[in-house]
Scaffold this active site. Structure first.
Site, PDB file in Angstrom:
ATOM      1  N   CYS A 126      72.342  23.721  32.374  1.00  0.00           N
ATOM      2  CA  CYS A 126      73.878  24.328  32.089  1.00  0.00           C
ATOM      3  C   CYS A 126      74.453  23.008  31.014  1.00  0.00           C
ATOM      4  O   CYS A 126      75.514  23.508  30.327  1.00  0.00           O
ATOM      5  CB  CYS A 126      74.954  24.272  33.180  1.00  0.00           C
ATOM      6  SG  CYS A 126      74.423  22.898  34.342  1.00  0.00           S
ATOM      7  N   LYS A 171      71.674  29.251  50.313  1.00  0.00           N
ATOM      8  CA  LYS A 171      71.113  30.463  49.558  1.00  0.00           C
ATOM      9  C   LYS A 171      70.618  29.924  48.298  1.00  0.00           C
ATOM     10  O   LYS A 171      71.145  29.893  47.320  1.00  0.00           O
ATOM     11  CB  LYS A 171      72.079  31.507  49.412  1.00  0.00           C
ATOM     12  CG  LYS A 171      71.062  32.735  49.369  1.00  0.00           C
ATOM     13  CD  LYS A 171      71.709  34.162  48.549  1.00  0.00           C
ATOM     14  CE  LYS A 171      71.866  33.777  47.114  1.00  0.00           C
ATOM     15  NZ  LYS A 171      70.526  33.678  46.448  1.00  0.00           N
ATOM     16  N   GLU A 214      76.499  31.138  26.349  1.00  0.00           N
ATOM     17  CA  GLU A 214      75.503  30.367  26.817  1.00  0.00           C
ATOM     18  C   GLU A 214      74.175  31.190  26.772  1.00  0.00           C
ATOM     19  O   GLU A 214      74.066  32.273  27.416  1.00  0.00           O
ATOM     20  CB  GLU A 214      75.675  30.082  28.248  1.00  0.00           C
ATOM     21  CG  GLU A 214      74.848  28.997  28.906  1.00  0.00           C
ATOM     22  CD  GLU A 214      75.293  28.509  30.459  1.00  0.00           C
ATOM     23  OE1 GLU A 214      75.789  29.497  30.914  1.00  0.00           O
ATOM     24  OE2 GLU A 214      75.197  27.453  30.397  1.00  0.00           O
ATOM     25  N   GLU A 237      80.376  25.049  39.682  1.00  0.00           N
ATOM     26  CA  GLU A 237      79.698  24.166  38.760  1.00  0.00           C
ATOM     27  C   GLU A 237      79.311  25.328  38.000  1.00  0.00           C
ATOM     28  O   GLU A 237      78.247  26.127  38.383  1.00  0.00           O
ATOM     29  CB  GLU A 237      78.814  23.400  39.273  1.00  0.00           C
ATOM     30  CG  GLU A 237      78.549  22.278  38.174  1.00  0.00           C
ATOM     31  CD  GLU A 237      77.551  22.388  37.385  1.00  0.00           C
ATOM     32  OE1 GLU A 237      77.753  22.792  36.301  1.00  0.00           O
ATOM     33  OE2 GLU A 237      76.422  22.118  37.856  1.00  0.00           O
ATOM     34  N   GLY A 280      75.977  28.112  39.284  1.00  0.00           N
ATOM     35  CA  GLY A 280      75.459  29.270  38.372  1.00  0.00           C
ATOM     36  C   GLY A 280      76.475  29.867  37.206  1.00  0.00           C
ATOM     37  O   GLY A 280      76.933  28.932  36.670  1.00  0.00           O
ATOM     38  N   SER A 281      76.269  30.811  37.000  1.00  0.00           N
ATOM     39  CA  SER A 281      76.954  31.501  35.677  1.00  0.00           C
ATOM     40  C   SER A 281      78.589  31.647  35.966  1.00  0.00           C
ATOM     41  O   SER A 281      78.941  31.933  37.214  1.00  0.00           O
ATOM     42  CB  SER A 281      76.231  32.871  35.301  1.00  0.00           C
ATOM     43  OG  SER A 281      76.419  33.619  36.381  1.00  0.00           O
ATOM     44  N   THR A 282      79.105  31.511  34.965  1.00  0.00           N
ATOM     45  CA  THR A 282      80.536  31.701  34.894  1.00  0.00           C
ATOM     46  C   THR A 282      81.009  33.003  35.575  1.00  0.00           C
ATOM     47  O   THR A 282      81.930  33.113  36.150  1.00  0.00           O
ATOM     48  CB  THR A 282      81.139  31.295  33.577  1.00  0.00           C
ATOM     49  OG1 THR A 282      80.955  30.014  33.256  1.00  0.00           O
ATOM     50  CG2 THR A 282      82.831  31.612  33.508  1.00  0.00           C
ATOM     51  N   ASP A 283      80.264  34.107  35.073  1.00  0.00           N
ATOM     52  CA  ASP A 283      80.674  35.399  35.621  1.00  0.00           C
ATOM     53  C   ASP A 283      80.356  35.535  37.040  1.00  0.00           C
ATOM     54  O   ASP A 283      81.336  36.093  37.920  1.00  0.00           O
ATOM     55  CB  ASP A 283      79.680  36.702  35.120  1.00  0.00           C
ATOM     56  CG  ASP A 283      80.022  36.782  33.556  1.00  0.00           C
ATOM     57  OD1 ASP A 283      81.054  36.618  33.133  1.00  0.00           O
ATOM     58  OD2 ASP A 283      79.296  37.233  33.016  1.00  0.00           O
ATOM     59  N   VAL A 284      79.340  34.872  37.770  1.00  0.00           N
ATOM     60  CA  VAL A 284      79.302  35.075  39.162  1.00  0.00           C
ATOM     61  C   VAL A 284      80.377  34.154  39.693  1.00  0.00           C
ATOM     62  O   VAL A 284      80.760  34.375  40.990  1.00  0.00           O
ATOM     63  CB  VAL A 284      77.750  34.734  39.654  1.00  0.00           C
ATOM     64  CG1 VAL A 284      77.757  34.505  41.171  1.00  0.00           C
ATOM     65  CG2 VAL A 284      76.750  35.437  39.054  1.00  0.00           C
ATOM     66  N   GLY A 285      80.685  32.877  39.090  1.00  0.00           N
ATOM     67  CA  GLY A 285      81.664  31.985  39.310  1.00  0.00           C
ATOM     68  C   GLY A 285      82.784  32.918  39.886  1.00  0.00           C
ATOM     69  O   GLY A 285      83.868  32.732  40.901  1.00  0.00           O
TER      70      GLY A 285
END
Ligand code: ADP
Length: 501
Positions: free
Chosen positions: A302, A192, A399, A268, A245-250
């Site tokens: 990143c 995706k 970030e 990552e 992607g972002s840490t939040d989505v991680g």
């Protein structure tokens, strides 16, 4: 020139957008709902294509295709040697289409076309070649069993059906970095791409058909994170999710894995990487490196060295050089090769960066240069440098993912190390010094997955890359990345004199 923005004419005819549908089981198809979303040119906010908006039903179809290809198809059963032939053919085709792929990433993501041609797309092809070379070279082990009457060995088997969730800042390299090792391992997959930059992934899908991958091995579902992405993360029949992607989505991906089938995940994530310049450095070279480290790809990277710490003896010199160079940094059309960077990827990101800049001003940091949007069309932002930044400020801690540098002064080596580690992240770090003792001490003391000494962004196909702390839990690139897509099976059997006989 207007406010540092180049008005140079585009030097390349814009690419024709040929592929806008989902790629499932070897065919381009509409989304089940027939819905589409608009892909926007960040140079001017105009629509460049309407792309199929895949959702849960489409992810299900793609996973079914990948599952069938894994459980019954030739790909995982083929020798690594044969897989390598097809992967290398894919790399050939990518190399034959460098201009078109670089142009797609330029109109879709505002990335510099000439850098795409020189770096992003050749590097994507390089990933496929590297892992083609690895496909027949990963082995299990013969075990030294503690019971000598037993014979044991291990096999490294492909992990199964993989969901790759890709970010928008390096659409082609990220595609390759994830898809290439998974292919070499013998996995099948659903990819995706980010909703901001779906076009190159669909072009790769088209090339994959020409390369001869069996149907269902590579599927591409374009769509939004909260729909298609979330469906991948929580899917019961996906064995592994690889996310950048972002840490939040991680975090959400981790939660979805925990509450679905406990699929394996590799993450990552974000960074706020330190760049340390020591007193003995050449101020001009150090400033040049720091600038590239922070502003390359408009800061949408990143590993950006967005916290720059300069030792007090060289501080003033470096600051003057940084400001002078930032003022000459040319922002403009991604197709103009005299520019160093183009527009931010979309309106949301553009507004987010500008709001961070406002925070910096309000929190009392000193704005040395930049700080504004450029022009009244598109999402261009001036390279921005703040000095006198303190560790409690939002611009220090979070970030920003844009061309914004935070500049700080330090006295001793110990203080430099402490500052560098004063972050929840741990992706990369840069060190500029000629003193080998400083280099060794600092590089071993910084908690980050990648340390670049007297260079920055020194990525290499053979060099593992990934984060400590909240920057992630895996390594990509190099042979380590194969482990993301393999699992170890131990096989034991009795020998003739064993009590089991
Ligand atoms: P950014 O916030 O910088 O846009 P994201 O981390 O949101 O970056 O996006 C990276 C990728 O993650 C994109 O492909 C996006 O569609 C996807 N994504 C976003 N939200 C989710 C989610 N809840 N579940 C799965 N994937 C998601």
């Amino acid at each position: 020139m207007e406010n540092g923005k180049s008005n140079g004419a585009a030097t390349m005819k814009l690419p024709e957008i040929k592929f806008t549908k989902l790629f499932i089981n070897g065919q381009f198809v509409d989304a089940t709902s027939e819905k589409t979303f608009e892909s926007i040119d960040p140079r001017n906010g105009e629509v460049i294509a309407k792309v199929a908006a895949g959702d849960k039903e489409d992810v299900d179809l793609a996973v079914n295709a990948a599952r069938h290809a894994f459980d019954h198809g030739p790909w995982p059963r083929m020798s690594g040697f044969m897989r390598a032939k097809i992967i290398n053919k894919f790399a050939d085709l990518i190399e034959q289409n460098i201009e078109e792929l670089a142009a797609l990433d330029a109109v879709d993501g505002g990335k510099m076309f000439h850098i795409g041609k020189l770096s992003d797309i050749p590097s994507a092809a390089g990933h496929f070649r590297y892992y083609a070379g690895a496909a027949d070279k990963f082995h299990g082990e013969t075990l030294k069993m503690t019971k000598p009457s037993m014979f044991g060995y291990t096999l490294k088997e492909p992990i199964g059906v993989v969901g790759h969730i890709i970010p928008w800042n390096f659409p082609s390299i990220m595609f390759a970095m994830k898809v290439a090792p998974a292919l070499a391992a013998g996995c099948t997959m659903v990819v995706k791409p980010a909703e901001q930059t779906p076009l190159s992934a669909l072009f790769f899908a088209h090339l994959s058909k020409e390369a001869g991958f069996p149907d269902g091995v590579i599927n591409v579902v374009t769509g939004f994170g909260s729909t298609a992405g979330a469906a991948i993360a929580s899917h019961m029949d996906i064995d592994k999710v690889s996310f950048t992607g972002s840490t939040d989505v991680g975090r959400k991906i981790m939660q979805a894995a925990a509450t679905s089938n406990l699929k394996k995940i590799s993450l990552e994530l974000g960074g706020k990487s330190p760049f340390l310049i020591f007193d003995d450095a050449d101020a001009d070279k150090a400033a040049h490196l720091a600038l590239i480290g922070c502003f390359h790809n408009k800061g949408e990277i990143c590993v950006a060295g967005s916290r720059v710490f300069v030792q007090e003896g060289i501080y003033d010199k470096v600051v003057n050089k940084l400001v002078e160079k930032a003022k000459n940094w040319n922002v403009g059309d991604p197709f103009d090769s005299t520019c160093q960077h183009g527009p931010q990827v979309d309106k949301k990101q553009f507004e987010k960066i500008l709001s961070y800049i406002e925070h910096g001003k309000n929190e009392g940091a000193t704005l040395l240069t930049g700080g504004k949007a450029i022009g009244d069309k598109g999402y261009f932002i001036e390279p921005t440098i703040f000095a006198d930044v303190t560790e409690d400020m939002k611009i220090y801690k979070e970030e920003i993912f844009g061309p914004v540098m935070c500049l700080m002064k330090f006295k001793t080596i110990e203080e430099g190390i402490k500052c560098a580690n004063n972050t929840k992240y741990g992706l990369a770090a840069g060190i500029v010094s000629q003193n080998i003792d400083v280099i060794n001490t600092v590089s071993r003391s910084i908690k980050a997955g990648v340390i670049w000494v007297n260079c920055y962004f020194a990525f290499d196909l053979d060099s593992p890359y990934g984060g400590y702390k909240a920057s992630g839990n895996c390594r990509e690139s190099g042979m380590d990345a194969l482990d993301n897509y393999l699992q170890v099976k131990a096989i034991a059997m009795p020998l003739l004199n064993s009590p089991w006989q």
